[in-house]
Structures are given as structure tokens and as C-alpha cells.
Write a protein that holds these residues in place. Structure first.
Motif, mmCIF file in Angstrom:
data_model
loop_
_atom_site.group_PDB
_atom_site.id
_atom_site.type_symbol
_atom_site.label_atom_id
_atom_site.label_comp_id
_atom_site.label_asym_id
_atom_site.label_seq_id
_atom_site.Cartn_x
_atom_site.Cartn_y
_atom_site.Cartn_z
ATOM 1 N N ASN A 214 0.893 -1.209 -0.005
ATOM 2 C CA ASN A 214 0.202 -0.111 -0.089
ATOM 3 C C ASN A 214 0.922 1.200 0.077
ATOM 4 O O ASN A 214 0.298 2.433 -0.139
ATOM 5 C CB ASN A 214 -0.795 -0.078 1.264
ATOM 6 N N VAL A 215 2.185 1.281 0.161
ATOM 7 C CA VAL A 215 3.124 2.224 0.392
ATOM 8 C C VAL A 215 3.734 2.623 -0.877
ATOM 9 O O VAL A 215 3.978 4.016 -1.181
ATOM 10 C CB VAL A 215 4.013 1.814 1.466
ATOM 11 N N ASP B 263 2.380 7.324 0.059
ATOM 12 C CA ASP B 263 2.403 7.579 1.341
ATOM 13 C C ASP B 263 3.162 8.964 1.721
ATOM 14 O O ASP B 263 4.371 8.709 2.076
ATOM 15 C CB ASP B 263 2.338 6.484 2.409
#
Ligand SMILES: Cc1cc2nc3c(=O)[nH]c(=O)nc-3n(C[C@H](O)[C@H](O)[C@H](O)COP(=O)(O)O)c2cc1C
Length: 186
Positions: A152-153, A162
Motif C-alpha cells: 500500500n506504500v 504515502d
């Protein structure tokens, strides 16, 4: 100019740890640079090979470390510990033992890592501590980057998605470079 050498402990093309290292190269504070070294080509440690001489790839990496002001290890976590390929590299770099002081002694190291799991690489980073202590490094503990849920980063190109984590890494690198360049005796 402060020169830090970054070493990712993953050989994987789409490695999160290599992506983290590449991101770090763009977030270094002024008057510093982060050069990326590869562990590809480092053979498996074998005492019989060593008896015939230190392999060229190992000797070259040793001199690259000696020429750097600090070393940033970017470590994956395997089975709650150190990944073998990176430990193998460090083991080779510690040979012959008479060279340990020159390559590692008093050298400012720092550790970061990324994992797709929920805990970042905290256990792997902890597992590195006795190794870095044994080699006499001056490991900096003023910050911690253990990237969890790495999928997710980073985006598909390996860039940060992020911004908060990006800022955290920027601050980590500023703290680490500040440690490297601190006045003697402070
Ligand atoms: C043998 C093996 C053991 C692993 N053990 C862990 C683990 O203990 N903790 C963890 O967070 N991830 C573990 N993983 C998943 C890795 O974090 C994941 O493969 C990660 O993408 C490796 O880093 P890289 O992306 O830089 O190659 C393991 C992966 C492998 C291949």
C-alpha cells in the motif's frame, strides 16, 4: 559532501526494500548523497574459496564501504529474522577478520526495512543488532523506519504513495546524516 552507501538485502526485481532504498536516495539532506550498492554477484561464503583469495565482487564492495561515511542497510525480514543473502554478504565483508576494523569499526550504520506484512521488519532489524555490535559498527538508533503493508506504500514504479511515510524517511535520513557529521566528541 557526506556519502552514504545503501545496500538492499533483496535481489527481487520488484523488491519493496530496493524501492525504499531508491526513494531514500531522493530524500537525503543537503550536502549528502546516498549511493546504491548491489549484493548481486556476491558468492555464497565458502572457506575454501576464501583460502584462494577474496572474490573480486567482495573486495570491491569492501572498498566502496571504506570510501563511504556511513552504510544504510535496507533489510527484508525472513522467518522473523535476517535474510540469508544479506547476512552472507556481511559475512564475506567481514573476511579476513583482520580487515573488520577497517571496513566496519566505528562506521555509522543505520537500518531500515519494508515488508508486506503487518509488523514491518522489526524482528529482522532486531536480529541485526548482535551482528552490527560484533563488527564494531556505530549503529544509529535515533529513528526507526519499519514499513509495514508495503504493497500500500509504493506504486507500481516503486515511488512512495504515502506522503507521511515519505516525510518520516526524510526526517530519519536527516537525523542519520546529522549523526554522521556530528562534531567529534559530541
Ligand atoms: C523465506 C521467506 C520468509 C519470510 N518471512 C517473513 C517474515 O518473517 N516476516 C515478514 O514480514 N515477511 C516475511 N516474508 C515476506 C517478505 O517480507 C516479502 O517476500 C518481501 O517482499 C521481501 O522483501 P522484498 O520485497 O524487498 O524482496 C518472507 C518471505 C520469504 C521468501
Amino acid at each position: 559532501m557526506t556519502k552514504v552507501l545503501g545496500i538492499s538485502g533483496s535481489l527481487r526485481r520488484s523488491s519493496y526494500n530496493s524501492a525504499l532504498l531508491r526513494a531514500a536516495t531522493r530524500l537525503m539532506p543537503p550536502d549528502s548523497m546516498l549511493e546504491v550498492a548491489s549484493i548481486r554477484g556476491i558468492p555464497l561464503y565458502d572457506g575454501d574459496v576464501e583460502a584462494q583469495g577474496i572474490p573480486a565482487a567482495v573486495a570491491q564492495l569492501k572498498e566502496t564501504i571504506v570510501a563511504a561515511d556511513g552504510v544504510l542497510l535496507v533489510t527484508p525480514e525472513y522467518n522473523n529474522s535476517i535474510p540469508g543473502v544479506l547476512k552472507n554478504t556481511i559475512d564475506w565483508l567481514s573476511r579476513p577478520a583482520a580487515d573488520i576494523k577497517r571496513v566496519f569499526g566505528g562506521r555509522p550504520f543505520a537500518l531500515i526495512g519494508a515488508s508486506p506484512g503487518p509488523f514491518g521488519t522489526v524482528l529482522s532489524q532486531a536480529a541485526w543488532l548482535p551482528v552490527l555490535r560484533t563488527l564494531g559498527t556505530l549503529t544509529w538508533f535515533g529513528g526507526r523506519i519499519a514499513v509495514s503493508r508495503a504493497a500500500n506504500v509504493f506504486d507500481e514504479a516503486g515511488a512512495f504513495k504515502d506522503p507521511a511515510l515519505e516525510e518520516q524517511l526524510r526526517q530519519f535520513l536527516a537525523g542519520y546524516v546529522g549523526f554522521i557529521t556530528r562534531p567529534p566528541g559530541s
